[in-house]
Design an enzyme around this catalytic site. Structure first.
Site, PDB file in Angstrom:
ATOM      1  N   GLU A 184      10.246   6.071  -3.098  1.00  0.00           N
ATOM      2  CA  GLU A 184       8.970   5.506  -3.504  1.00  0.00           C
ATOM      3  C   GLU A 184       7.844   6.197  -2.762  1.00  0.00           C
ATOM      4  O   GLU A 184       7.838   6.249  -1.524  1.00  0.00           O
ATOM      5  CB  GLU A 184       8.903   4.000  -3.243  1.00  0.00           C
ATOM      6  N   LEU A 185       6.887   6.734  -3.512  1.00  0.00           N
ATOM      7  CA  LEU A 185       5.694   7.320  -2.927  1.00  0.00           C
ATOM      8  C   LEU A 185       4.679   6.208  -2.712  1.00  0.00           C
ATOM      9  O   LEU A 185       4.234   5.566  -3.659  1.00  0.00           O
ATOM     10  CB  LEU A 185       5.110   8.385  -3.864  1.00  0.00           C
ATOM     11  N   SER A 223       7.929  -3.578  -0.879  1.00  0.00           N
ATOM     12  CA  SER A 223       8.686  -3.039  -2.012  1.00  0.00           C
ATOM     13  C   SER A 223       9.944  -2.311  -1.543  1.00  0.00           C
ATOM     14  O   SER A 223      10.990  -2.392  -2.200  1.00  0.00           O
ATOM     15  CB  SER A 223       7.814  -2.120  -2.873  1.00  0.00           C
ATOM     16  N   GLY A 253       2.531   1.331   1.302  1.00  0.00           N
ATOM     17  CA  GLY A 253       1.608   0.201   1.286  1.00  0.00           C
ATOM     18  C   GLY A 253       0.986  -0.045   2.643  1.00  0.00           C
ATOM     19  O   GLY A 253       1.371   0.543   3.656  1.00  0.00           O
ATOM     20  N   ASP A 289       0.410   1.814 -11.873  1.00  0.00           N
ATOM     21  CA  ASP A 289      -1.035   1.608 -11.743  1.00  0.00           C
ATOM     22  C   ASP A 289      -1.860   2.703 -12.427  1.00  0.00           C
ATOM     23  O   ASP A 289      -2.855   3.191 -11.880  1.00  0.00           O
ATOM     24  CB  ASP A 289      -1.419   1.489 -10.266  1.00  0.00           C
ATOM     25  N   HIS A 327      -2.924   6.448  -6.441  1.00  0.00           N
ATOM     26  CA  HIS A 327      -3.413   6.154  -7.800  1.00  0.00           C
ATOM     27  C   HIS A 327      -4.531   7.101  -8.245  1.00  0.00           C
ATOM     28  O   HIS A 327      -5.118   6.885  -9.310  1.00  0.00           O
ATOM     29  CB  HIS A 327      -3.900   4.703  -7.950  1.00  0.00           C
TER      30      HIS A 327
END
Length: 240
Positions: free
Chosen positions: A50-51, A62, A54, A149, A123
Site C-alpha cells: 500500500e502506497l 489500513s 496515513g 480517491d 492523491h
C-alpha cells in the site's frame, strides 16, 4: 424471492471498522468491493503493498486491516513521512521514500515483488499517474492495481487545487485507458505506444465511487500486442 447482495459487508469491512480506517463502510465504503476482488488471495503467500500509510495518529489502520485479512501475505506500507516508520515490525513493514519517483518504485518492486498494489498516497494527479505507469507493468500476471480517491480529479474547493499538478487529471488518464480497453484498441481515443502496451495487459477495470481497480491479464492480448508494436513504430517515425 429477494436477491442476495453481490457485495455484502464481510470480514474485511468488519476488520476495517475495528481498525478505524476510513476505507470501511463508515467512511468511503471501499471494503465490500475489495473483499469481492481480494477473496482469492486471502490465504495466499504473496506481497500486498500500500502506497500511503496515513497520518501517524491513525496508527497504520489500513495496514493493520490487511494484516488481519490476508493471513499469509507480507504486508508492505510505503510513505514519505519518517514518523510512520514506528509502525514497522513483525506484522508489516514500512518503507520510507517518495512514491512519485520511478527509481524508488522500481527498487520497491525488485525488493518485495508485490502482487497487489493499492495507491492511497498523496492523491495528486502526477503522483497517481506516475505510480501506475511505473508499477502496473511490473505487476506479475493476474496482479491487481488499485487507485483510491480519484475524486481529486474532479472540481473541488480551491484549497484542494494542490492535487491538480499535472496537465491531465488521473480520471482523464484512466478514462482513456478504459475507452481503449472497451474499444479493443481502435484508433480512438489517441493513446501512446506505452499506454497501448498497458491496455494489452488489462483484463478488466472495476470502477466505483472514488476508486478504480485494474486486473492484470495472465498474458497480453495477442492482437493488441501487435497494435502496440505498430503504434511504437509509427510514433517513432513521427518523432524521428
Amino acid at each position: 424471492m429477494p436477491i442476495d447482495p453481490l457485495l455484502p459487508s464481510g470480514d474485511l469491512d468488519r476488520y476495517s471498522v475495528e481498525a478505524g480506517t476510513d476505507k470501511s463502510s463508515r467512511g468511503h465504503d471501499y471494503m465490500r468491493l475489495y473483499e469481492f476482488v481480494f477473496a482469492p488471495y486471502r490465504t495466499a503467500d504473496f506481497c500486498f503493498m500500500e502506497l500511503g500509510v496515513g497520518l501517524p495518529r491513525i496508527k497504520a489502520a489500513s495496514l493493520r486491516t490487511w494484516r488481519q485479512y490476508f493471513t499469509n501475505a507480507r504486508i508492505i506500507g510505503v510513505d514519505n513521512n519518517p514518523k510512520t516508520q514506528q509502525f514497522s515490525g513483525d506484522d508489516f513493514e514500512v518503507e520510507i521514500g517518495n512514491a512519485a519517483k520511478p527509481l524508488f518504485l522500481n527498487q520497491l518492486v525488485q525488493k518485495h515483488q508485490p502482487a497487489i498494489i493499492l495507491d492511497d498516497a498523496s492523491h495528486k494527479w502526477s503522483h497517481q499517474i506516475t505510480a501506475f505507469r511505473t508499477l502496473f507493468p511490473l505487476l506479475p500476471p493476474n496482479g491487481i492495481y488499485v487507485i483510491e480517491d480519484i475524486f481529486t480529479s474532479f472540481p473541488m474547493p480551491e484549497k484542494y487545487e494542490v492535487y491538480a499538478d499535472h496537465p491531465e487529471s488521473t480520471w482523464n488518464f484512466v478514462s482513456r485507458l478504459q475507452a481503449a480497453l472497451a474499444g479493443a484498441q481502435t484508433d480512438w481515443p489517441p493513446i501512446s505506444a506505452e499506454e497501448s502496451e498497458i491496455v494489452a495487459w488489462i483484463d478488466a477495470i472495476l470502477l466505483t465511487r472514488k476508486t478504480v481497480i485494474f486486473i492484470k491479464r495472465a498474458e497480453p492480448h495477442p492482437s493488441e500486442v501487435e497494435r502496440a508494436a505498430e503504434l511504437r513504430a509509427r510514433q517513432g517515425e513521427q518523432s524521428g
